[in-house]
Write a protein that holds these residues in place. Structure first.
Motif, PDB file in Angstrom:
ATOM      1  N   UNK A  95       0.873  -1.177   0.000  1.00 50.10           N
ATOM      2  CA  UNK A  95       0.000   0.000   0.000  1.00 50.10           C
ATOM      3  C   UNK A  95       0.902   1.216   0.000  1.00 50.10           C
ATOM      4  N   UNK A  96       0.667   2.124  -0.931  1.00 46.55           N
ATOM      5  CA  UNK A  96       1.413   3.380  -1.012  1.00 46.55           C
ATOM      6  C   UNK A  96       0.402   4.512  -1.114  1.00 46.55           C
ATOM      7  N   UNK A 111      -7.150   8.453   3.938  1.00 48.04           N
ATOM      8  CA  UNK A 111      -5.888   8.191   3.257  1.00 48.04           C
ATOM      9  C   UNK A 111      -6.177   7.318   2.039  1.00 48.04           C
ATOM     10  N   UNK A 112      -5.953   7.880   0.861  1.00 46.58           N
ATOM     11  CA  UNK A 112      -6.136   7.137  -0.384  1.00 46.58           C
ATOM     12  C   UNK A 112      -4.771   6.684  -0.869  1.00 46.58           C
ATOM     13  N   UNK A 123      -6.930   1.692  -6.471  1.00 46.56           N
ATOM     14  CA  UNK A 123      -6.998   2.695  -5.407  1.00 46.56           C
ATOM     15  C   UNK A 123      -7.936   2.242  -4.289  1.00 46.56           C
ATOM     16  N   UNK A 124      -7.536   2.534  -3.061  1.00 46.27           N
ATOM     17  CA  UNK A 124      -8.325   2.203  -1.872  1.00 46.27           C
ATOM     18  C   UNK A 124      -8.256   3.410  -0.940  1.00 46.27           C
ATOM     19  N   UNK A 155     -12.758  -9.583  -5.629  1.00 50.25           N
ATOM     20  CA  UNK A 155     -12.792  -9.881  -7.063  1.00 50.25           C
ATOM     21  C   UNK A 155     -12.089  -8.781  -7.875  1.00 50.25           C
ATOM     22  N   UNK A 156     -12.044  -7.555  -7.341  1.00 49.10           N
ATOM     23  CA  UNK A 156     -11.320  -6.471  -8.020  1.00 49.10           C
ATOM     24  C   UNK A 156      -9.835  -6.810  -8.158  1.00 49.10           C
TER      25      UNK A 156
END
Length: 190
Positions: A95-96, A111-112, A123-124, A155-156
């Motif tokens: 995760x960055x 925080x994205x 993107x999360x 599934x993403x």
């Protein structure tokens, strides 16, 4: 590298995530009967936190996929298999962060970042609660603590085995304790 260092905000403190006090917990629904979960307890990460302007902060985390622990050995083996994480082929999740904005209330941030799992990057956005920033009484060092939550669709990331009987939605809860990086390195030498 010099380029990476120059990108660090001038007033940010660099922290190292303490894997002994940081966990990524995830859970799913199992055929409608239960909501079991597992934890990644081994991870590495760096947080550049700007207390004066948290929106200038950044975080990077690497999670070894073979560190999953559900307390059920056979399930851990299955989660690491090609049916799910395929840890042999995709050994790490990362995760960055790409953006930090103030949350809806004081002490909260959104925080994205780019989450890479199973060879797929999406993107999360994490809903983050700032627990505490201050001197850690046991380490006598600047420390930072956060909790974060999000929900992702597995599934993403190309992990769709048994959907919908085993839910596509994965609830993720993260707790982080981070220590100022130089003090953390010094503590490892003790």
């Amino acid at each position: 590298s010099a380029l990476a260092l120059s990108a660090v905000p001038a007033f940010a403190t660099t922290y190292t995530l303490d894997p002994a006090h940081t966990q990524v917990h995830f859970s799913w629904n199992h055929f409608g009967f239960s909501n079991p979960g597992a934890v990644f307890g081994k991870l590495e990460g760096t947080l550049n936190y700007d207390e004066a302007d948290p929106t200038k902060s950044t975080v990077e985390v690497t999670i070894p996929m073979n560190s999953v622990n559900s307390n059920v050995e056979k399930l851990d083996e299955h989660l690491e298999s090609p049916d799910f994480f395929d840890a042999a082929k995709f050994p790490n999740a990362t995760f960055r962060s790409t953006k930090v904005v103030k949350g809806k209330s004081a002490g909260h941030l959104e925080v994205t970042g780019d989450l890479s799992v199973h060879g797929v990057t999406k993107p999360v956005t994490l809903d983050v609660t700032v627990n505490k920033i201050g001197s850690h009484p046991m380490r006598n060092a600047p420390s930072a603590g956060f909790d974060a939550t999000t929900t992702i669709k597995r599934s993403d990331f190309g992990i769709a085995k048994y959907v919908p009987n085993v839910s596509d939605d994965i609830a993720v809860k993260i707790t982080v304790e981070a220590v100022e990086s130089k003090a953390y390195e010094a503590s490892l030498r003790k």
